[in-house]
Write a protein that holds these residues in place. Structure first.
Motif, PDB file in Angstrom:
ATOM      1  N   ALA A   1       7.906   3.330  -5.161  1.00  0.00           N
ATOM      2  CA  ALA A   1       8.186   1.907  -5.329  1.00  0.00           C
ATOM      3  C   ALA A   1       8.690   1.442  -3.972  1.00  0.00           C
ATOM      4  O   ALA A   1       9.508   2.098  -3.351  1.00  0.00           O
ATOM      5  CB  ALA A   1       9.272   1.718  -6.373  1.00  0.00           C
ATOM      6  N   HIS A   2       8.173   0.350  -3.474  1.00  0.00           N
ATOM      7  CA  HIS A   2       8.505  -0.009  -2.105  1.00  0.00           C
ATOM      8  C   HIS A   2       9.930  -0.518  -2.002  1.00  0.00           C
ATOM      9  O   HIS A   2      10.245  -1.619  -2.403  1.00  0.00           O
ATOM     10  CB  HIS A   2       7.525  -1.032  -1.545  1.00  0.00           C
ATOM     11  CG  HIS A   2       7.668  -1.142  -0.078  1.00  0.00           C
ATOM     12  ND1 HIS A   2       8.310  -2.178   0.518  1.00  0.00           N
ATOM     13  CD2 HIS A   2       7.313  -0.298   0.913  1.00  0.00           C
ATOM     14  CE1 HIS A   2       8.323  -1.981   1.814  1.00  0.00           C
ATOM     15  NE2 HIS A   2       7.727  -0.847   2.081  1.00  0.00           N
ATOM     16  N   LEU A   3      10.792   0.289  -1.426  1.00  0.00           N
ATOM     17  CA  LEU A   3      12.212  -0.021  -1.408  1.00  0.00           C
ATOM     18  C   LEU A   3      12.724  -0.256   0.002  1.00  0.00           C
ATOM     19  O   LEU A   3      13.901  -0.141   0.267  1.00  0.00           O
ATOM     20  CB  LEU A   3      13.000   1.119  -2.064  1.00  0.00           C
ATOM     21  CG  LEU A   3      12.643   1.317  -3.537  1.00  0.00           C
ATOM     22  CD1 LEU A   3      13.191   2.632  -4.035  1.00  0.00           C
ATOM     23  CD2 LEU A   3      13.136   0.156  -4.382  1.00  0.00           C
TER      24      LEU A   3
ATOM     25  N   PRO B   1       0.028   0.190  12.180  1.00  0.00           N
ATOM     26  CA  PRO B   1       1.266   0.422  12.926  1.00  0.00           C
ATOM     27  C   PRO B   1       2.398  -0.465  12.425  1.00  0.00           C
ATOM     28  O   PRO B   1       2.263  -1.683  12.400  1.00  0.00           O
ATOM     29  CB  PRO B   1       0.888   0.061  14.366  1.00  0.00           C
ATOM     30  CG  PRO B   1      -0.337  -0.780  14.273  1.00  0.00           C
ATOM     31  CD  PRO B   1      -1.025  -0.403  13.003  1.00  0.00           C
ATOM     32  N   HIS B   2       3.452   0.143  11.956  1.00  0.00           N
ATOM     33  CA  HIS B   2       4.634  -0.626  11.540  1.00  0.00           C
ATOM     34  C   HIS B   2       5.823   0.289  11.400  1.00  0.00           C
ATOM     35  O   HIS B   2       5.697   1.510  11.391  1.00  0.00           O
ATOM     36  CB  HIS B   2       4.368  -1.374  10.232  1.00  0.00           C
ATOM     37  CG  HIS B   2       4.354  -0.513   8.997  1.00  0.00           C
ATOM     38  ND1 HIS B   2       3.341   0.365   8.706  1.00  0.00           N
ATOM     39  CD2 HIS B   2       5.243  -0.410   7.986  1.00  0.00           C
ATOM     40  CE1 HIS B   2       3.609   0.969   7.556  1.00  0.00           C
ATOM     41  NE2 HIS B   2       4.759   0.522   7.102  1.00  0.00           N
ATOM     42  N   LEU B   3       6.978  -0.323  11.311  1.00  0.00           N
ATOM     43  CA  LEU B   3       8.207   0.422  11.053  1.00  0.00           C
ATOM     44  C   LEU B   3       8.595   0.195   9.598  1.00  0.00           C
ATOM     45  O   LEU B   3       8.656  -0.941   9.139  1.00  0.00           O
ATOM     46  CB  LEU B   3       9.338  -0.084  11.964  1.00  0.00           C
ATOM     47  CG  LEU B   3      10.717   0.517  11.673  1.00  0.00           C
ATOM     48  CD1 LEU B   3      10.775   1.990  12.075  1.00  0.00           C
ATOM     49  CD2 LEU B   3      11.805  -0.263  12.389  1.00  0.00           C
ATOM     50  N   HIS B   4       8.822   1.303   8.883  1.00  0.00           N
ATOM     51  CA  HIS B   4       9.363   1.192   7.540  1.00  0.00           C
ATOM     52  C   HIS B   4      10.865   1.437   7.639  1.00  0.00           C
ATOM     53  O   HIS B   4      11.302   2.450   8.152  1.00  0.00           O
ATOM     54  CB  HIS B   4       8.707   2.231   6.614  1.00  0.00           C
ATOM     55  CG  HIS B   4       9.326   2.276   5.257  1.00  0.00           C
ATOM     56  ND1 HIS B   4       8.849   1.537   4.208  1.00  0.00           N
ATOM     57  CD2 HIS B   4      10.411   2.949   4.791  1.00  0.00           C
ATOM     58  CE1 HIS B   4       9.620   1.764   3.144  1.00  0.00           C
ATOM     59  NE2 HIS B   4      10.571   2.621   3.483  1.00  0.00           N
ATOM     60  N   PHE B   5      11.647   0.457   7.174  1.00  0.00           N
ATOM     61  CA  PHE B   5      13.096   0.502   7.343  1.00  0.00           C
ATOM     62  C   PHE B   5      13.787   0.385   5.984  1.00  0.00           C
ATOM     63  O   PHE B   5      13.408  -0.440   5.161  1.00  0.00           O
ATOM     64  CB  PHE B   5      13.523  -0.663   8.250  1.00  0.00           C
ATOM     65  CG  PHE B   5      15.009  -0.785   8.459  1.00  0.00           C
ATOM     66  CD1 PHE B   5      15.739   0.266   9.012  1.00  0.00           C
ATOM     67  CD2 PHE B   5      15.673  -1.962   8.119  1.00  0.00           C
ATOM     68  CE1 PHE B   5      17.109   0.146   9.206  1.00  0.00           C
ATOM     69  CE2 PHE B   5      17.042  -2.082   8.315  1.00  0.00           C
ATOM     70  CZ  PHE B   5      17.765  -1.024   8.861  1.00  0.00           C
TER      71      PHE B   5
ATOM     72  N   LEU C   1       0.798  -1.223   0.000  1.00  0.00           N
ATOM     73  CA  LEU C   1       0.000   0.000   0.000  1.00  0.00           C
ATOM     74  C   LEU C   1       0.834   1.280   0.000  1.00  0.00           C
ATOM     75  O   LEU C   1       0.303   2.362  -0.148  1.00  0.00           O
ATOM     76  CB  LEU C   1      -0.942   0.016   1.209  1.00  0.00           C
ATOM     77  CG  LEU C   1      -2.121  -0.941   1.102  1.00  0.00           C
ATOM     78  CD1 LEU C   1      -2.901  -0.979   2.400  1.00  0.00           C
ATOM     79  CD2 LEU C   1      -3.033  -0.540  -0.051  1.00  0.00           C
ATOM     80  N   HIS C   2       2.141   1.147   0.200  1.00  0.00           N
ATOM     81  CA  HIS C   2       3.009   2.321   0.047  1.00  0.00           C
ATOM     82  C   HIS C   2       3.102   2.644  -1.441  1.00  0.00           C
ATOM     83  O   HIS C   2       4.150   2.516  -2.042  1.00  0.00           O
ATOM     84  CB  HIS C   2       4.438   2.033   0.527  1.00  0.00           C
ATOM     85  CG  HIS C   2       4.555   1.780   1.971  1.00  0.00           C
ATOM     86  ND1 HIS C   2       4.373   2.721   2.927  1.00  0.00           N
ATOM     87  CD2 HIS C   2       4.886   0.649   2.636  1.00  0.00           C
ATOM     88  CE1 HIS C   2       4.576   2.201   4.117  1.00  0.00           C
ATOM     89  NE2 HIS C   2       4.881   0.937   3.970  1.00  0.00           N
ATOM     90  N   LYS C   3       1.983   3.102  -2.017  1.00  0.00           N
ATOM     91  CA  LYS C   3       1.982   3.291  -3.473  1.00  0.00           C
ATOM     92  C   LYS C   3       2.710   4.568  -3.873  1.00  0.00           C
ATOM     93  O   LYS C   3       3.035   4.767  -5.019  1.00  0.00           O
ATOM     94  CB  LYS C   3       0.537   3.326  -3.990  1.00  0.00           C
ATOM     95  CG  LYS C   3      -0.015   1.926  -4.171  1.00  0.00           C
ATOM     96  CD  LYS C   3      -1.326   1.951  -4.946  1.00  0.00           C
ATOM     97  CE  LYS C   3      -1.907   0.552  -5.045  1.00  0.00           C
ATOM     98  NZ  LYS C   3      -3.305   0.527  -4.659  1.00  0.00           N
TER      99      LYS C   3
ATOM    100  N   VAL D   1      11.833  -2.324   4.067  1.00  0.00           N
ATOM    101  CA  VAL D   1      11.333  -3.519   4.728  1.00  0.00           C
ATOM    102  C   VAL D   1      10.347  -3.050   5.786  1.00  0.00           C
ATOM    103  O   VAL D   1      10.633  -2.107   6.517  1.00  0.00           O
ATOM    104  CB  VAL D   1      12.499  -4.275   5.396  1.00  0.00           C
ATOM    105  CG1 VAL D   1      11.995  -5.459   6.188  1.00  0.00           C
ATOM    106  CG2 VAL D   1      13.511  -4.726   4.362  1.00  0.00           C
ATOM    107  N   ASP D   2       9.170  -3.672   5.827  1.00  0.00           N
ATOM    108  CA  ASP D   2       8.173  -3.280   6.826  1.00  0.00           C
ATOM    109  C   ASP D   2       8.137  -4.275   7.974  1.00  0.00           C
ATOM    110  O   ASP D   2       8.052  -5.480   7.752  1.00  0.00           O
ATOM    111  CB  ASP D   2       6.784  -3.212   6.178  1.00  0.00           C
ATOM    112  CG  ASP D   2       6.702  -2.072   5.178  1.00  0.00           C
ATOM    113  OD1 ASP D   2       7.091  -0.956   5.551  1.00  0.00           O
ATOM    114  OD2 ASP D   2       6.268  -2.323   4.045  1.00  0.00           O
ATOM    115  N   TYR D   3       8.198  -3.737   9.176  1.00  0.00           N
ATOM    116  CA  TYR D   3       8.087  -4.573  10.374  1.00  0.00           C
ATOM    117  C   TYR D   3       6.803  -4.222  11.099  1.00  0.00           C
ATOM    118  O   TYR D   3       6.650  -3.093  11.565  1.00  0.00           O
ATOM    119  CB  TYR D   3       9.256  -4.302  11.334  1.00  0.00           C
ATOM    120  CG  TYR D   3      10.584  -4.790  10.828  1.00  0.00           C
ATOM    121  CD1 TYR D   3      11.029  -6.065  11.117  1.00  0.00           C
ATOM    122  CD2 TYR D   3      11.396  -3.949  10.070  1.00  0.00           C
ATOM    123  CE1 TYR D   3      12.248  -6.515  10.659  1.00  0.00           C
ATOM    124  CE2 TYR D   3      12.616  -4.388   9.603  1.00  0.00           C
ATOM    125  CZ  TYR D   3      13.045  -5.670   9.901  1.00  0.00           C
ATOM    126  OH  TYR D   3      14.240  -6.116   9.444  1.00  0.00           O
TER     127      TYR D   3
HETATM  128 ZN   LIG Z   1       7.356   0.319   4.007  1.00  0.00          ZN
END
Ligand SMILES: [Zn+2]
Length: 442
Positions: free
Chosen positions: A305-307, A384-388, A300-302, A309-311
């Motif tokens: 481009a999803h570059l 809720p998540h961390l985008h790294f 959904l991170h449109k 890692v989602d935690y």
């Molecule tokens: Zn992300």
């Protein structure tokens, strides 16, 4: 009486036990290893039942104290029905101060066959000082007495192993490995395995860890001495190593010692330090983060481009810097919400997005593992998540691949002969632990 007899008879069924204990000796190579495996054949039932009817017996029960325990609930859980004992616990200053309302204390009770209390012992180790406390409440004639004692803990080593079916904690629970040890295992291999995202069903662990016991009861988990983890078919091994001269120094001397290995650390069995320039994961492994599943689709991170890692993690989970560096940016950005950029050596940059809290300032120096903020859902986040992200010269890289590639230091040449002797003993211990695991998973 009949119910108790039935329970005892049931527990006489055939079962297999596998356990192993090694005790700490000055030379690890000389440690004896015992493995016990036996099948117990049940005795004929009628003679057992007759024997139970013929003799009064004492019952031994164990439990753990809880924060909301009262004299009545605690005794009830131990199967004791004894109003005089309950009255004593309520009135006794030792019981009030050291037992009731205290969480996690190891309890052993001894009772008559009429469920009257004979003896109740609570054990706990409040501080990391090599000692434990023992509260003893005993029937003395018509009433009870209590005494509070302090005694030394004894260190022993425990071997355990397991196979991951659902999660690391489910497997360590099955193997009766304390959480503190499970977390140590995840941290030891954190440069090689991302325990949040890469665990596979069928992964296996073997571990040898120190356990500190009071009267034979494990009261405190110590350090992991060696461990093996098989992740997706690849085997990783680690051992704790500290140069003997450095480990013999007293804590006061430690600061003055000049050895590079004074503090000790974890190494592969061929002598490479497991401490790397980068941790594989920006979230410490814990029961909370390991059980928290992505409830949204990360794609959904449109907006880009999803570059990264989602935690997935509950809001407020601590976020750590994966390496030493300097904070390049800490504030709000479109999409990322509250975000931190950390600049590391060699033009490496890590990015931590969607934070609920930022704990560092631009220009601040941070070290590996240092807390920099907390997870959230700020910016364009649907949960809720961390985008790294990990960028090398501005180009996105797989963070785990970078962590694995980062250089590690070998054991100093002078310490190598001692190291190799330890390593050969550790190999044997890990092999024993792996055998143990096949014994307990049947
Ligand atoms: Zn992300």
């Amino acid at each position: 009486m009949a119910a108790v007899a039935a329970l005892l008879l049931l527990s006489g069924g055939a079962y297999a036990v596998a356990s192993a204990v090694i005790s700490l000796a000055p030379d690890v190579a000389q440690l004896p290893t015992h493995e016990v495996s036996e099948a117990v054949t049940p005795l004929p039932l009628q003679p057992q039942a007759d024997a139970l009817e013929a003799y009064p017996f004492q019952l031994y029960r164990s439990d753990v104290s809880r924060s909301n325990d009262t004299a009545d609930t605690l005794l009830k859980r131990l199967g004791i029905d004894d109003p005089a004992a309950a009255a004593f616990l309520r009135a006794d200053p030792n019981a009030q101060q050291a037992l009731l309302g205290r969480v996690g204390r190891s309890l052993k009770a001894e009772a008559t066959d009429a469920n009257a209390l004979l003896r109740l012992v609570a054990r706990w180790s409040p501080e990391d000082d090599g000692k434990f406390k023992r509260l003893v409440i005993e029937r003395t004639g018509p009433t009870f007495s209590s005494r509070l004692e302090t005694a030394p803990l004894t260190a022993s080593s425990r071997l355990a192993g397991g196979t991951i079916q659902t999660s690391l904690f489910a497997a360590t629970d099955d193997a009766q490995v304390p959480d503190a040890v499970a977390i140590q295992i995840a941290e030891i291999f954190s440069g090689d395995i991302d325990f949040h995202r890469e665990l596979r069903k069928g992964d296996r662990f073997s571990v040898i860890y120190e356990t500190l016991e009071g009267d034979g009861e494990p009261l405190r988990a110590g350090r992991v001495l060696s461990a093996e983890f098989v992740n997706d078919g690849k085997t990783y091994q680690a051992m704790w190593f500290q140069e003997p001269s450095a480990s013999a120094a007293s804590p006061q001397d430690e600061g003055r010692a000049t050895h590079s290995l004074t503090k000790g650390g974890y190494y592969t069995l061929d002598g490479q330090s497991l401490r790397r320039a980068y941790l594989a994961s920006p979230l410490a492994f814990s029961r909370v983060t390991s059980g928290f599943k992505m409830r949204f689709h990360p794609i959904l991170h449109k907006w880009i481009a999803h570059l990264g890692v989602d935690y997935a993690a509950p809001i407020g989970t601590p976020v750590r810097s994966v390496g030493d560096g300097v904070v390049e940016f800490a504030g709000v950005q479109n999409g990322f919400g509250n975000v931190i950029y950390i600049k590391h050596r060699n033009n490496h940059t890590t990015v931590y997005g969607h934070l609920s809290r930022i704990a560092v300032k631009r220009g601040q120096r941070v070290s590996q593992g240092q807390n920099i903020g907390a997870t959230g859902a700020t910016g364009w986040a649907t949960g809720p998540h961390l985008h790294f992200e990990f960028r090398v010269n501005g180009i996105h890289q797989n963070p785990l691949a970078v962590a694995r590639k980062s250089e590690s230091t070998p054991v100093p040449a002078a310490a190598r002969p001692v190291f190799l002797r330890f390593a050969s003993a550790v190999r044997q211990q890990l092999a024993a632990a792996a055998m143990l695991q096949t014994g307990t998973t049947q």
